[in-house]
Design a protein around this motif. Structure first.
Motif, mmCIF file in Angstrom:
data_model
loop_
_atom_site.group_PDB
_atom_site.id
_atom_site.type_symbol
_atom_site.label_atom_id
_atom_site.label_comp_id
_atom_site.label_asym_id
_atom_site.label_seq_id
_atom_site.Cartn_x
_atom_site.Cartn_y
_atom_site.Cartn_z
ATOM 1 N N LYS A 208 0.833 -1.200 0.000
ATOM 2 C CA LYS A 208 0.000 0.000 0.000
ATOM 3 C C LYS A 208 0.872 1.255 0.000
ATOM 4 N N LYS A 209 1.994 1.226 0.721
ATOM 5 C CA LYS A 209 2.901 2.372 0.733
ATOM 6 C C LYS A 209 3.411 2.656 -0.683
ATOM 7 N N LEU A 210 3.816 1.601 -1.402
ATOM 8 C CA LEU A 210 4.324 1.781 -2.768
ATOM 9 C C LEU A 210 3.234 2.293 -3.693
ATOM 10 N N GLU A 211 2.003 1.805 -3.507
ATOM 11 C CA GLU A 211 0.895 2.275 -4.345
ATOM 12 C C GLU A 211 0.638 3.764 -4.127
ATOM 13 N N ASP A 212 0.723 4.213 -2.877
ATOM 14 C CA ASP A 212 0.498 5.641 -2.603
ATOM 15 C C ASP A 212 1.651 6.490 -3.129
ATOM 16 N N ILE A 213 2.879 5.978 -3.096
ATOM 17 C CA ILE A 213 4.014 6.702 -3.682
ATOM 18 C C ILE A 213 3.804 6.860 -5.183
ATOM 19 N N ASP A 214 3.392 5.769 -5.854
ATOM 20 C CA ASP A 214 3.128 5.834 -7.294
ATOM 21 C C ASP A 214 1.988 6.797 -7.592
ATOM 22 N N LEU A 215 0.974 6.817 -6.729
ATOM 23 C CA LEU A 215 -0.139 7.740 -6.925
ATOM 24 C C LEU A 215 0.337 9.186 -6.891
ATOM 25 N N VAL A 216 1.169 9.520 -5.908
ATOM 26 C CA VAL A 216 1.689 10.890 -5.803
ATOM 27 C C VAL A 216 2.574 11.224 -7.000
ATOM 28 N N ARG A 217 3.394 10.259 -7.450
ATOM 29 C CA ARG A 217 4.233 10.492 -8.634
ATOM 30 C C ARG A 217 3.371 10.796 -9.859
ATOM 31 N N ASN A 218 2.350 9.996 -10.085
ATOM 32 C CA ASN A 218 1.505 10.177 -11.271
ATOM 33 C C ASN A 218 0.762 11.512 -11.226
ATOM 34 N N ILE A 219 0.265 11.870 -10.042
ATOM 35 C CA ILE A 219 -0.474 13.125 -9.924
ATOM 36 C C ILE A 219 0.463 14.321 -10.119
ATOM 37 N N SER A 220 1.653 14.266 -9.538
ATOM 38 C CA SER A 220 2.595 15.380 -9.693
ATOM 39 C C SER A 220 3.064 15.494 -11.149
ATOM 40 N N LYS A 221 3.241 14.339 -11.818
ATOM 41 C CA LYS A 221 3.630 14.370 -13.239
ATOM 42 C C LYS A 221 2.525 14.994 -14.083
ATOM 43 N N PHE A 222 1.279 14.622 -13.793
ATOM 44 C CA PHE A 222 0.138 15.218 -14.503
ATOM 45 C C PHE A 222 0.055 16.723 -14.253
ATOM 46 N N PHE A 223 0.251 17.115 -12.990
ATOM 47 C CA PHE A 223 0.131 18.529 -12.615
ATOM 48 C C PHE A 223 1.244 19.357 -13.251
ATOM 49 N N GLU A 224 2.485 18.824 -13.272
ATOM 50 C CA GLU A 224 3.590 19.541 -13.910
ATOM 51 C C GLU A 224 3.319 19.738 -15.400
ATOM 52 N N GLY A 225 2.780 18.684 -16.055
ATOM 53 C CA GLY A 225 2.446 18.812 -17.471
ATOM 54 C C GLY A 225 1.387 19.861 -17.716
ATOM 55 N N LYS A 226 0.398 19.932 -16.828
ATOM 56 C CA LYS A 226 -0.661 20.937 -16.959
ATOM 57 C C LYS A 226 -0.096 22.346 -16.790
ATOM 58 N N ILE A 227 0.795 22.530 -15.800
ATOM 59 C CA ILE A 227 1.387 23.853 -15.570
ATOM 60 C C ILE A 227 2.236 24.276 -16.769
ATOM 61 N N ASN A 228 3.071 23.365 -17.263
ATOM 62 C CA ASN A 228 3.919 23.682 -18.411
ATOM 63 C C ASN A 228 3.090 24.012 -19.646
ATOM 64 N N SER A 229 1.994 23.286 -19.839
ATOM 65 C CA SER A 229 1.125 23.552 -20.990
ATOM 66 C C SER A 229 0.495 24.935 -20.884
ATOM 67 N N ASN A 230 0.077 25.321 -19.669
ATOM 68 C CA ASN A 230 -0.514 26.649 -19.488
ATOM 69 C C ASN A 230 0.513 27.762 -19.732
ATOM 70 N N GLU A 231 1.766 27.513 -19.288
ATOM 71 C CA GLU A 231 2.815 28.511 -19.493
ATOM 72 C C GLU A 231 3.133 28.699 -20.973
ATOM 73 N N LYS A 232 3.156 27.600 -21.746
ATOM 74 C CA LYS A 232 3.418 27.686 -23.184
ATOM 75 C C LYS A 232 2.285 28.430 -23.899
ATOM 76 N N SER A 233 1.042 28.181 -23.448
ATOM 77 C CA SER A 233 -0.098 28.855 -24.073
ATOM 78 C C SER A 233 -0.028 30.357 -23.829
ATOM 79 N N ARG A 234 0.359 30.762 -22.609
ATOM 80 C CA ARG A 234 0.451 32.186 -22.309
ATOM 81 C C ARG A 234 1.600 32.858 -23.062
ATOM 82 N N SER A 235 2.709 32.141 -23.247
ATOM 83 C CA SER A 235 3.867 32.736 -23.926
ATOM 84 C C SER A 235 3.635 32.891 -25.423
ATOM 85 N N SER A 236 2.755 32.052 -25.990
ATOM 86 C CA SER A 236 2.497 32.127 -27.430
ATOM 87 C C SER A 236 1.466 33.177 -27.800
ATOM 88 N N VAL A 237 0.772 33.717 -26.778
ATOM 89 C CA VAL A 237 -0.258 34.732 -27.063
ATOM 90 C C VAL A 237 0.395 36.086 -27.319
#
Length: 296
Positions: free
Chosen positions: A267-296
């Motif tokens: 269960k500990k490993l599953e929760d670590i993987d969960l946090v990794r996946n969520i942080s990876k998703f969140f970083e991708g979302k932030i980077n995508s928003n930054e690229k959209s703002r810079s291209s405007v």
């Protein structure tokens, strides 16, 4: 004679003011046993309820300028009711806990002691030291510190067309530090999963998640209660499934920290993987928003 009568009346008044109604306090336990100003503490009170009295939760929690009561619950354990209160004290010393009106029952005899970091030290006041700095030293240090702060700004202004790129590099390096710190803690917890207690594991994991989300969003997850965190997660992540899964993990973390719940290494490993996946998703979302703002 008058003074003796006055003191007797005063003593009886104070005794009546601190007496409970409808119950007897059998035991009180603080978790942790010693706590300081700003610490979140759980107080467990075992109660012996008298006949014809019924224990009920109050409609609203009592408020006081020196203490914040976060939650109040009643647990039945072997027919002996237990009151569990989570609170944070903001003033050191021994004080009476705010009066609790629990239906027909009144509880106002509980005392709490908030330790002080100053009191726990044995160091004595050593007096005023002689002057150590030469005349003009403070002025010189002030000029140096000012140059260190103003110098980089002047360089960026003088660089002209390159200043935007330099500012972007600085911003990216700062913004990446929260995810690097989070991944470092996740790697350490992965290596330590067999040698660290379940409670210590989830304390570090939940604290790392709160710190990361606070630094990568406009929401202060560090001070949010677990009950309020689900809505904040949905607003920040924009992903309902991830928000629900992370909220469930934070609830499990609280149950492990304040109760007797435990998990296994899987269960500990599953929760670590969960946090990794969520942080990876969140970083991708932030980077995508930054690229959209810079291209405007």
């Amino acid at each position: 004679m008058r003074i003796s009568l006055f003191l007797t009346i005063l003593f009886l008044s104070l005794t009546a003011a601190s007496a409970d109604t409808g119950i007897q306090v059998e035991d009180t336990v603080f978790i942790p046993k010693e706590f300081y100003v700003g610490d979140k503490v759980e107080l467990r009170i075992k109660l012996d309820v008298e006949n014809n009295f019924k224990l009920q939760l109050p409609g609203t929690l009592p408020s006081s300028p020196w203490i914040e009561i976060n939650s109040l619950e009643i647990f039945e354990n072997n027919t002996v009711p237990e009151l569990r209160i989570v609170f944070t004290s903001f003033i050191p010393g021994t004080r009476s806990f705010p009066t609790l009106f629990l239906g027909d029952i009144v509880l106002n005899s509980v005392k709490i002691h908030t330790s002080s970091l100053i009191e726990s030290r044995d160091a004595e006041f050593s007096g005023i030291e002689d002057q150590l700095l030469l005349p003009g030293t403070k002025l010189g240090l002030g000029v140096i510190v000012g140059a260190l702060f103003i110098g980089p700004m002047l360089i960026i202004l003088l660089l002209g067309p390159f200043r935007k790129n330099i500012a972007k590099i600085i911003k990216n390096s700062i913004s990446r530090s929260p995810i690097n710190r989070l991944n470092k803690i996740l790697n350490e917890l992965t290596d330590q999963k067999n040698g660290i207690s379940c409670r210590r594991f989830y304390i570090r994991l939940s604290a790392a998640v709160r710190e990361y989300l606070s630094k990568r969003s406009d929401t202060d997850f560090i001070t949010l209660t677990t009950s309020d965190i689900e809505i904040a997660l949905i607003k920040v992540l924009g992903h309902r499934e991830f928000s629900t899964m992370l909220y469930d993990m934070m609830k499990l973390s609280d149950a492990i920290k304040f109760g007797k719940v435990t998990t296994d290494d899987q269960k500990k490993l599953e929760d670590i993987d969960l946090v990794r996946n969520i942080s990876k998703f969140f970083e991708g979302k932030i980077n995508s928003n930054e690229k959209s703002r810079s291209s405007v």
